[in-house]
Design a protein around this motif. Structure first.
Motif, PDB file in Angstrom:
ATOM      1  N   VAL A 183      -4.345   2.054   6.100  1.00 63.09           N
ATOM      2  CA  VAL A 183      -4.165   1.221   5.727  1.00 63.09           C
ATOM      3  C   VAL A 183      -3.081   0.213   6.456  1.00 63.09           C
ATOM      4  O   VAL A 183      -3.020  -0.734   7.231  1.00 63.09           O
ATOM      5  CB  VAL A 183      -3.826   0.621   3.975  1.00 63.09           C
ATOM      6  CG1 VAL A 183      -2.749  -1.012   4.196  1.00 63.09           C
ATOM      7  CG2 VAL A 183      -4.975   0.569   3.124  1.00 63.09           C
ATOM      8  N   ALA A 242       0.875  -1.009  -0.400  1.00 61.22           N
ATOM      9  CA  ALA A 242      -0.272  -0.105  -0.304  1.00 61.22           C
ATOM     10  C   ALA A 242       0.472   0.876  -0.059  1.00 61.22           C
ATOM     11  O   ALA A 242       0.803   2.393  -0.547  1.00 61.22           O
ATOM     12  CB  ALA A 242      -0.919   0.043   1.412  1.00 61.22           C
ATOM     13  N   MET A 257      -9.186   0.595  -0.626  1.00 58.75           N
ATOM     14  CA  MET A 257      -9.033   0.902  -0.881  1.00 58.75           C
ATOM     15  C   MET A 257      -9.228   0.739  -2.474  1.00 58.75           C
ATOM     16  O   MET A 257      -8.550   1.028  -3.669  1.00 58.75           O
ATOM     17  CB  MET A 257      -7.129   0.240  -0.756  1.00 58.75           C
ATOM     18  CG  MET A 257      -6.539   0.147  -1.519  1.00 58.75           C
ATOM     19  SD  MET A 257      -5.060  -0.933  -0.864  1.00 58.75           S
ATOM     20  CE  MET A 257      -5.023  -2.318  -0.842  1.00 58.75           C
ATOM     21  N   ALA A 269     -10.633  -0.867   5.485  1.00 54.46           N
ATOM     22  CA  ALA A 269      -9.226   0.610   4.859  1.00 54.46           C
ATOM     23  C   ALA A 269      -9.243  -0.630   3.196  1.00 54.46           C
ATOM     24  O   ALA A 269      -9.146  -0.167   2.430  1.00 54.46           O
ATOM     25  CB  ALA A 269      -8.336   0.545   5.627  1.00 54.46           C
ATOM     26  N   LEU A 270      -9.578  -2.041   3.566  1.00 56.94           N
ATOM     27  CA  LEU A 270      -8.999  -2.777   2.225  1.00 56.94           C
ATOM     28  C   LEU A 270     -10.074  -2.274   1.379  1.00 56.94           C
ATOM     29  O   LEU A 270      -9.885  -2.277  -0.386  1.00 56.94           O
ATOM     30  CB  LEU A 270      -8.843  -4.057   2.713  1.00 56.94           C
ATOM     31  CG  LEU A 270      -6.882  -4.062   3.569  1.00 56.94           C
ATOM     32  CD1 LEU A 270      -7.378  -6.206   3.513  1.00 56.94           C
ATOM     33  CD2 LEU A 270      -6.133  -3.961   2.819  1.00 56.94           C
ATOM     34  N   PHE A 289      -9.648  -2.727   9.566  1.00 59.19           N
ATOM     35  CA  PHE A 289      -8.847  -2.946   8.232  1.00 59.19           C
ATOM     36  C   PHE A 289      -8.976  -3.700   7.027  1.00 59.19           C
ATOM     37  O   PHE A 289      -8.852  -3.313   5.733  1.00 59.19           O
ATOM     38  CB  PHE A 289      -7.705  -4.323   8.847  1.00 59.19           C
ATOM     39  CG  PHE A 289      -6.498  -5.185   8.372  1.00 59.19           C
ATOM     40  CD1 PHE A 289      -5.271  -4.031   7.644  1.00 59.19           C
ATOM     41  CD2 PHE A 289      -6.597  -5.514   7.461  1.00 59.19           C
ATOM     42  CE1 PHE A 289      -4.604  -4.788   7.063  1.00 59.19           C
ATOM     43  CE2 PHE A 289      -6.020  -6.281   6.324  1.00 59.19           C
ATOM     44  CZ  PHE A 289      -4.812  -5.512   5.691  1.00 59.19           C
TER      45      PHE A 289
END
Length: 157
Positions: A103, A86, A133, A129-130, A126
């Motif tokens: 991330v 990332a 993304m 966040a993924l 997490f």
């Protein structure tokens, strides 16, 4: 661990590896030398290998007392590999800096999780966040109305 959880966990690991490998390929296409992204991928691969090896041994032998020696380093390597990839993707311009930081920080928070109590909820930021993304990468890949790719697609239809 039930067989359903083992299958779902393995599927999640495979999907995670595929997603991060795809991001690393995008970085290499964007011009980043594969050394830094490759280090993240190596960490990710080592972590997944440790987790899968521990799972296979536990499936074959039953209760495995040395399982923490596989899970601890495996989880650390997976999270570190994702954070490195990332960060590299922000350096090459695929992701905004704030997203790479999000991330990385959420991966650090996920280190405090334990699936045997409520701290497993530290994995939720997490996962969010993924997902952010992935969503950002999908939306940013779409051609904008002002791009040549959009104009060529519009003129052919």
């Amino acid at each position: 661990m039930t067989p359903l959880i083992a299958v779902m966990g393995t599927a999640a690991l495979v999907l995670l590896v595929l997603g991060v490998a795809g991001l690393a390929l995008l970085m290499i296409r964007a011009g980043l030398k594969p050394t830094t992204a490759g280090a993240g991928l190596i960490l990710l691969g080592m972590g997944v290998g440790l987790l899968l090896t521990g799972g296979i041994i536990q499936t074959a032998l039953g209760d495995f007392p040395w399982m923490p020696l596989f899970v601890g380093p495996g989880v650390i390597a997976v999270l570190a590999g994702i954070a490195v990839v990332a960060w590299c993707s922000a350096a090459v311009g695929l992701l905004p800096l704030w997203m790479a930081i999000l991330v990385g920080v959420s991966a650090a928070g996920a280190l405090a999780s334990n699936e045997q109590n409520t701290t497993i909820l530290f994995v939720v930021p997490f996962a969010i966040a993924l997902a952010l993304m992935g969503g950002y990468l999908c939306v940013s890949a779409l051609p904008s109305p002002h791009s040549r790719a959009y104009e060529s697609r519009a003129s052919t239809s």
